[in-house]
Design an enzyme around this catalytic site. Structure first.
Site, PDB file in Angstrom:
ATOM      1  N   ASP A   1       0.814  -1.211   0.000  1.00  0.00           N
ATOM      2  CA  ASP A   1       0.000   0.000   0.000  1.00  0.00           C
ATOM      3  C   ASP A   1       0.852   1.269   0.000  1.00  0.00           C
ATOM      4  O   ASP A   1       2.057   1.222   0.263  1.00  0.00           O
ATOM      5  CB  ASP A   1      -0.973   0.004   1.193  1.00  0.00           C
TER       6      ASP A   1
ATOM      7  N   ASN B   1      -7.686  -2.899  14.196  1.00  0.00           N
ATOM      8  CA  ASN B   1      -9.093  -3.144  13.848  1.00  0.00           C
ATOM      9  C   ASN B   1      -9.251  -4.363  12.933  1.00  0.00           C
ATOM     10  O   ASN B   1     -10.314  -4.574  12.362  1.00  0.00           O
ATOM     11  CB  ASN B   1      -9.697  -1.898  13.173  1.00  0.00           C
TER      12      ASN B   1
ATOM     13  N   HIS C   1      -7.490  -4.918  10.114  1.00  0.00           N
ATOM     14  CA  HIS C   1      -7.202  -4.710   8.687  1.00  0.00           C
ATOM     15  C   HIS C   1      -5.921  -5.441   8.273  1.00  0.00           C
ATOM     16  O   HIS C   1      -5.036  -5.697   9.088  1.00  0.00           O
ATOM     17  CB  HIS C   1      -7.180  -3.219   8.296  1.00  0.00           C
TER      18      HIS C   1
ATOM     19  N   GLU D   1      -9.804  -2.096   5.084  1.00  0.00           N
ATOM     20  CA  GLU D   1     -10.451  -1.837   6.363  1.00  0.00           C
ATOM     21  C   GLU D   1     -11.685  -2.739   6.516  1.00  0.00           C
ATOM     22  O   GLU D   1     -12.151  -3.333   5.538  1.00  0.00           O
ATOM     23  CB  GLU D   1     -10.866  -0.354   6.432  1.00  0.00           C
TER      24      GLU D   1
HETATM   25  C1  F6R Z   1       1.465  -1.587   6.082  1.00  0.00           C
HETATM   26  C2  F6R Z   1       0.134  -2.161   6.175  1.00  0.00           C
HETATM   27  C3  F6R Z   1      -0.661  -2.146   7.436  1.00  0.00           C
HETATM   28  C4  F6R Z   1       0.163  -2.480   8.680  1.00  0.00           C
HETATM   29  C5  F6R Z   1      -0.716  -2.513   9.922  1.00  0.00           C
HETATM   30  C6  F6R Z   1       0.093  -2.752  11.191  1.00  0.00           C
HETATM   31  O1  F6R Z   1       2.001  -1.742   4.783  1.00  0.00           O
HETATM   32  O2  F6R Z   1      -0.326  -2.642   5.198  1.00  0.00           O
HETATM   33  O3  F6R Z   1      -1.725  -3.061   7.324  1.00  0.00           O
HETATM   34  O4  F6R Z   1       0.770  -3.728   8.502  1.00  0.00           O
HETATM   35  O5  F6R Z   1      -1.399  -1.298  10.043  1.00  0.00           O
HETATM   36  O6  F6R Z   1       0.999  -1.701  11.361  1.00  0.00           O
HETATM   37  P1  F6R Z   1       2.124  -1.731  12.495  1.00  0.00           P
HETATM   38  O7  F6R Z   1       3.061  -2.808  12.133  1.00  0.00           O
HETATM   39  O8  F6R Z   1       2.761  -0.385  12.446  1.00  0.00           O
HETATM   40  O9  F6R Z   1       1.413  -2.007  13.781  1.00  0.00           O
END
Ligand code: F6R
Length: 240
Positions: free
Chosen positions: A67, A135, A137, A142
């Site tokens: 992303d 959450n 995701h 989401e």
């Molecule tokens: C990042 C991504 C997100 C993160 C998720 C957890 O490329 O796709 O889904 O993996 O938000 O983020 P952290 O590791 O910062 O807790």
């Protein structure tokens, strides 16, 4: 889903590196699906240390990221393109030409999604690394995102904006929209490695691994993948 619970984040990173390096060392032409965020930082450090120690080759490895924020060019310090360059690609000596990510500065969002979808068709991933949102995701899919989705533009959930604000000088600077690889494309990877660390992920880990498979918890789809490994530290696994 195979579940590995570790003492702490350091052990999580070491075990994750073992899984990732097994793929890299068994196939010098592997395509690695990668993620940003805090959780994979230790894994990336291990990969760089391994290359320095063992000379692991990345000349033919290609990478595809999940992303990117809309509105941030690759040169912006908070863009995910910049993050990957800084935390992994420079350390592994991966040629920029072999790394792929959505273009946050693209003029036409629809065309950019189509470009990335076409690219993903040509680059079947040997492994897809995922972090987990508090959450539930995965990537920026989401809650409520259809399991059949391809690359699309998302408006980030309030909880995601809050979680990500720590990386910006001011919460208002967090871009509200992003490109994300879709759930269908994540599920196409041959192997999936999902990492979760910290008590704030415990609820999402429980729902992902033990809850109903539902679009309200995007990560729950991973229960349907034939080769998915979850590595969670003790705090993230406390509800399992
Ligand atoms: C990042 C991504 C997100 C993160 C998720 C957890 O490329 O796709 O889904 O993996 O938000 O983020 P952290 O590791 O910062 O807790």
């Amino acid at each position: 889903m195979k579940i590995i619970i570790t003492r702490d984040r350091e052990e999580l990173s070491a075990k994750a590196a073992k899984v990732m390096l097994d793929v890299v060392k068994s196939d010098p032409y592997a395509v690695l699906g990668l993620a940003t965020g805090t959780t994979p930082l230790g894994l990336y450090a291990h990969m760089i240390a391994d290359r320095e120690k063992n000379g692991t080759g990345y000349a033919h490895i290609r990478t595809v990221n999940l992303d990117e924020y809309i509105g941030l060019p690759a040169s912006h310090a908070q863009s995910y393109a910049f993050f990957m360059q800084k935390h992994l690609f420079d350390g592994l000596g991966i040629d920029r030409e072999n790394t792929y990510i959505e273009n946050g500065a693209a003029a036409d969002e629809e065309k950019e999604c189509a470009r990335y979808n076409a690219l993903l068709e040509q680059l079947p991933r040997s492994i897809q690394l995922l972090g987990l949102g508090s959450n539930g995701h995965i990537a920026f899919n989401e809650p409520g995102t259809p399991f059949g989705s391809d690359t699309h533009v998302v408006t980030l959930a309030e909880s995601t904006l809050r979680d990500n604000a720590r990386l910006f000088l001011h919460p208002d600077e967090v871009p509200r929209r992003a490109y994300t690889m879709g759930i269908r494309q994540i599920m196409h990877a041959k192997k999936i490695l999902v990492l979760a660390s910290g008590a704030n992920k415990a609820d999402a880990v429980y729902k992902m691994a033990m809850g109903d498979v539902t679009e309200l918890v995007p990560a729950s789809v991973l229960q349907l993948h034939p080769d998915c490994v979850l590595i969670a530290d003790r705090e993230a696994a406390e509800r399992l």
